[in-house]
Motif scaffolding. Sequence first.
Motif, PDB file in Angstrom:
ATOM      1  N   ALA A  11       0.858  -1.203   0.000  1.00 23.78           N
ATOM      2  CA  ALA A  11       0.000   0.000   0.000  1.00 23.78           C
ATOM      3  C   ALA A  11       0.882   1.236   0.000  1.00 23.78           C
ATOM      4  CB  ALA A  11      -0.862   0.016   1.254  1.00 23.78           C
ATOM      5  N   ASN A  12       0.265   2.366  -0.281  1.00 23.61           N
ATOM      6  CA  ASN A  12       0.992   3.621  -0.188  1.00 23.61           C
ATOM      7  C   ASN A  12       1.058   4.006   1.282  1.00 23.61           C
ATOM      8  OD1 ASN A  12       1.759   6.396  -0.487  1.00 23.61           O
ATOM      9  ND2 ASN A  12       1.392   5.923  -2.650  1.00 23.61           N
ATOM     10  N   PHE A  13       2.249   4.419   1.759  1.00 26.15           N
ATOM     11  CA  PHE A  13       2.330   4.701   3.206  1.00 26.15           C
ATOM     12  C   PHE A  13       1.359   5.812   3.606  1.00 26.15           C
ATOM     13  CE2 PHE A  13       4.819   8.285   2.183  1.00 26.15           C
ATOM     14  CZ  PHE A  13       6.056   7.963   1.647  1.00 26.15           C
ATOM     15  N   ASP A  30      12.172   5.464   4.523  1.00 29.39           N
ATOM     16  CA  ASP A  30      13.378   5.558   3.686  1.00 29.39           C
ATOM     17  C   ASP A  30      12.862   5.861   2.284  1.00 29.39           C
ATOM     18  OD1 ASP A  30      15.967   3.133   2.699  1.00 29.39           O
ATOM     19  OD2 ASP A  30      15.713   5.283   2.330  1.00 29.39           O
ATOM     20  N   LEU A  31      12.853   7.131   1.930  1.00 29.39           N
ATOM     21  CA  LEU A  31      12.107   7.600   0.751  1.00 29.39           C
ATOM     22  C   LEU A  31      12.778   7.292  -0.581  1.00 29.39           C
ATOM     23  CD1 LEU A  31      11.058  11.080   2.172  1.00 29.39           C
ATOM     24  CD2 LEU A  31       9.627   9.033   1.955  1.00 29.39           C
ATOM     25  N   GLY A  32      11.998   7.641  -1.618  1.00 24.27           N
ATOM     26  CA  GLY A  32      12.550   7.551  -2.965  1.00 24.27           C
ATOM     27  C   GLY A  32      12.438   6.165  -3.554  1.00 24.27           C
ATOM     28  N   ILE A  33      13.340   5.845  -4.455  1.00 27.15           N
ATOM     29  CA  ILE A  33      13.297   4.531  -5.089  1.00 27.15           C
ATOM     30  C   ILE A  33      14.481   3.711  -4.620  1.00 27.15           C
ATOM     31  CG2 ILE A  33      11.957   5.093  -7.121  1.00 27.15           C
ATOM     32  CD1 ILE A  33      14.442   5.512  -8.659  1.00 27.15           C
ATOM     33  N   SER A  34      14.345   2.399  -4.743  1.00 28.42           N
ATOM     34  CA  SER A  34      15.431   1.526  -4.276  1.00 28.42           C
ATOM     35  C   SER A  34      16.415   1.268  -5.417  1.00 28.42           C
ATOM     36  CB  SER A  34      14.843   0.192  -3.823  1.00 28.42           C
ATOM     37  OG  SER A  34      14.255  -0.434  -4.951  1.00 28.42           O
ATOM     38  N   MET A  57       6.571   3.470  -9.432  1.00 27.79           N
ATOM     39  CA  MET A  57       7.131   2.597  -8.392  1.00 27.79           C
ATOM     40  C   MET A  57       6.275   1.331  -8.306  1.00 27.79           C
ATOM     41  SD  MET A  57       8.109   5.139  -5.321  1.00 27.79           S
ATOM     42  CE  MET A  57       9.180   6.546  -5.580  1.00 27.79           C
TER      43      MET A  57
HETATM   44  C1  LIG Z   1      14.955   3.866  -0.784  1.00 23.89           C
HETATM   45  S1  LIG Z   1      13.901   2.520  -1.038  1.00 23.89           S
HETATM   46  C2  LIG Z   1      13.963   1.645   0.462  1.00 23.89           C
HETATM   47  C3  LIG Z   1      15.140   0.733   0.460  1.00 23.89           C
HETATM   48  C4  LIG Z   1      15.125  -0.169   1.683  1.00 23.89           C
HETATM   49  N1  LIG Z   1      15.209   0.609   2.916  1.00 23.89           N
HETATM   50  C5  LIG Z   1      16.307  -1.083   1.555  1.00 23.89           C
HETATM   51  O1  LIG Z   1      17.220  -0.875   2.341  1.00 23.89           O
HETATM   52  O2  LIG Z   1      16.240  -1.937   0.708  1.00 23.89           O
HETATM   53  C6  LIG Z   1      12.338   3.224  -0.916  1.00 23.89           C
HETATM   54  C7  LIG Z   1      11.209   2.218  -1.169  1.00 23.89           C
HETATM   55  O3  LIG Z   1      10.006   2.852  -0.756  1.00 23.89           O
HETATM   56  C8  LIG Z   1       8.988   2.628  -1.725  1.00 23.89           C
HETATM   57  N2  LIG Z   1       8.108   3.793  -1.660  1.00 23.89           N
HETATM   58  C9  LIG Z   1       8.394   5.063  -2.050  1.00 23.89           C
HETATM   59  N3  LIG Z   1       7.335   5.867  -1.833  1.00 23.89           N
HETATM   60  C10 LIG Z   1       6.373   5.074  -1.268  1.00 23.89           C
HETATM   61  C11 LIG Z   1       5.039   5.307  -0.802  1.00 23.89           C
HETATM   62  N4  LIG Z   1       4.482   6.521  -0.871  1.00 23.89           N
HETATM   63  N5  LIG Z   1       4.353   4.278  -0.252  1.00 23.89           N
HETATM   64  C12 LIG Z   1       4.891   3.038  -0.181  1.00 23.89           C
HETATM   65  N6  LIG Z   1       6.154   2.738  -0.614  1.00 23.89           N
HETATM   66  C13 LIG Z   1       6.867   3.747  -1.152  1.00 23.89           C
HETATM   67  C14 LIG Z   1       9.733   2.551  -3.042  1.00 23.89           C
HETATM   68  O4  LIG Z   1       8.999   1.805  -3.979  1.00 23.89           O
HETATM   69  C15 LIG Z   1      11.050   1.851  -2.635  1.00 23.89           C
HETATM   70  O5  LIG Z   1      10.932   0.477  -2.758  1.00 23.89           O
END
Ligand SMILES: C[S@@+](CC[C@H](N)C(=O)[O-])C[C@H]1O[C@@H](n2cnc3c(N)ncnc32)[C@H](O)[C@@H]1O
Length: 242
Positions: A11-13, A30-34, A57
């Motif tokens: 879900a979306n946070f 932990d924002l953004g993309i992985s 995403m």
């Molecule tokens: C920087 S990565 C996290 C990496 C993780 N902490 C790790 O160490 O593998 C951010 C993740 O948050 C997810 N994400 C970003 N915005 C989101 C949102 N609004 N709701 C849910 N997930 C979200 C992205 O798809 C991504 O997989």
Amino acid sequence: MGEKVHSYSHANFSEMPFHKDSPFGFIFLDLGISSAHFDYFSRGFSFRYDEELDMRMDASKGKSAADVLAKLPEDALVKIFFDYGEEKFARRIARQIVETRKENPITKTPELVKICEKNYPPKYKAKGHAQKHPATRVFQALRIYVNRELEHLEKAVEFFPHELCVGGRFAVITFHSLEDRLVKRAFRSLSQIAQVDPHAKSNFIQGNFREVYSGGITPSVEEIKQNPRARSARLRVLERIR
Ligand SMILES: C[S@@+](CC[C@H](N)C(=O)[O-])C[C@H]1O[C@@H](n2cnc3c(N)ncnc32)[C@H](O)[C@@H]1O
């Protein structure tokens, strides 16, 4: 010791999927993309690879970046590139996108990269604004727009602090100034409440929260050497005090 319970939610946070389990001792964003989005998903997040311009995403819903480039009018594209990418040449790039798509749809990353490069005056390629690749800002802006990243973050920083127990902490790692500005303002407004008494010594009174690290924490030189993707990261932590 009580059994650890792990629950996951696709879900979306900002939909607060775990609200029913609150209050929490610790919430971490932990924002953004992985890295996996860059390295494995082939959804056009990076201008370095030849991929489809998707940038979602969660590819199970919403419009892709190619849809956005195909449908939005020039002014809307300018606003996205400027607001979410702080791109100085937003107008030139948007105008060329609108021209180009009359002939062929822009569906692959190299096609968008070419348009960005072509609209960067040579002198900028040598200094300042183009220290980054000419496509960096447009790609960041499109990704933020396609995933509504700032809207979801705005909701999260508004609601999540109130999901904390007293003593609980909410930590957020941001990766660019737009995200960090949003988190910084939200944390500031929760920890410093404007003082109404004109005679009071300070303009602010302590709110129900406090910022644990003023200014946040940024990565060390050593960490950036090991993980260059952490170079723009900033961790901010908010604690509930009552
Ligand atoms: C920087 S990565 C996290 C990496 C993780 N902490 C790790 O160490 O593998 C951010 C993740 O948050 C997810 N994400 C970003 N915005 C989101 C949102 N609004 N709701 C849910 N997930 C979200 C992205 O798809 C991504 O997989």
